[in-house]
Design an enzyme around this catalytic site. Structure first.
Site, mmCIF file in Angstrom:
data_model
loop_
_atom_site.group_PDB
_atom_site.id
_atom_site.type_symbol
_atom_site.label_atom_id
_atom_site.label_comp_id
_atom_site.label_asym_id
_atom_site.label_seq_id
_atom_site.Cartn_x
_atom_site.Cartn_y
_atom_site.Cartn_z
ATOM 1 N N HIS A 6 0.912 -1.153 0.200
ATOM 2 C CA HIS A 6 0.090 -0.022 -0.061
ATOM 3 C C HIS A 6 0.753 1.198 -0.137
ATOM 4 C CE1 HIS A 6 -3.497 2.260 0.658
ATOM 5 N NE2 HIS A 6 -3.242 2.650 1.695
ATOM 6 N N ASP B 68 -3.578 8.760 3.503
ATOM 7 C CA ASP B 68 -3.704 7.621 3.190
ATOM 8 C C ASP B 68 -5.173 7.334 2.982
ATOM 9 O OD1 ASP B 68 -4.302 4.848 3.191
ATOM 10 O OD2 ASP B 68 -2.995 4.294 4.927
#
Length: 230
Positions: free
Chosen positions: A169, A184
């Site tokens: 990620h 994020d």
């Protein structure tokens, strides 16, 4: 439920720089590798640096931490400046592109856009939107999707199949008005990591990256690239 799915991007400056070029970003800022977190390796990174993209493994340890962090911030609160541009992630594997958008959107005063830049149009259109609305807009924004797809095939490793589960990620780290934020799209809000400045941003961001690595000491799949003045 994430109904849209893209191919994952590599944390590779050649790929990200080509991606930004196709989106109409003038190459006065370029992504470069961060070869390590030690001072002598950081000294190889050109300055100034205005954003860091960190690629890291999503493990059980990380997910436990993420849940605890969210609960703590909801209980204690935090300062998030209204100037922070933040968007949610509703497309599987789009974290690389969302990281790039976060990096560029929060440094718009430094970035030179070409006149027909598709990313500038996206940012102009989405500025007044909520983080959720920005995510929905990206789902329908063909110019970025097509560019993402071609960039996903540019990496040094073969792109995985679109249905393959990817446990890596991307997040973006940026300095906004003297505070270091972690952006994020999987989290409900930006994370304020405290004070920073243009001069100390790279070192401050690396301290945040080290915390990710310390939480998963057995993991080796970490990679950071820096958006630096070319």
């Amino acid at each position: 439920m994430e109904s849209h799915r893209w191919l994952p991007l590599e944390a590779n400056p050649d790929v990200t720089n080509q991606f930004l070029k196709q989106l109409g970003i003038h190459p006065s800022w370029q992504f470069v590798d961060v070869y390590g977190m030690e001072p002598e390796l950081l000294s190889m990174v050109p300055r100034p640096v205005c954003a860091i993209l960190l690629l890291f493994p999503v493990t059980e340890k990380y997910e436990t931490f993420r849940t605890e962090e969210e609960a703590k911030i909801k209980a204690q609160g935090q300062e998030v400046k209204p100037s922070v541009y933040f968007m949610k992630q509703t497309i599987s594997n789009a974290c690389g592109t969302i990281g790039l958008i976060h990096a560029i959107a929060n440094n718009r005063d430094k970035i030179n856009f070409e006149t027909d830049s598709s990313l500038k149009k996206f940012l102009d259109d989405s500025m007044p939107m909520s983080p959720e609305e920005r995510a929905k807009y990206l789902e329908t924004y063909e110019a970025i999707r097509v560019t993402h797809e071609s960039s996903a095939h540019e990496g040094q490793t073969e792109a995985p199949s679109i249905d393959e589960k990817v446990d890596l990620h991307f997040i973006a780290l940026v300095n906004i008005d003297g505070n270091l934020y972690e952006l994020d799209g999987r989290k409900p809000f930006p994370i304020n990591h405290g004070q920073s400045s243009d001069d100390t941003f790279l070192e401050d961001a690396v301290e945040v990256c080290k915390k990710f690595m310390e939480r998963d000491p057995d993991e080796l799949r970490f990679n950071a690239i820096a958006l630096a003045a070319a």
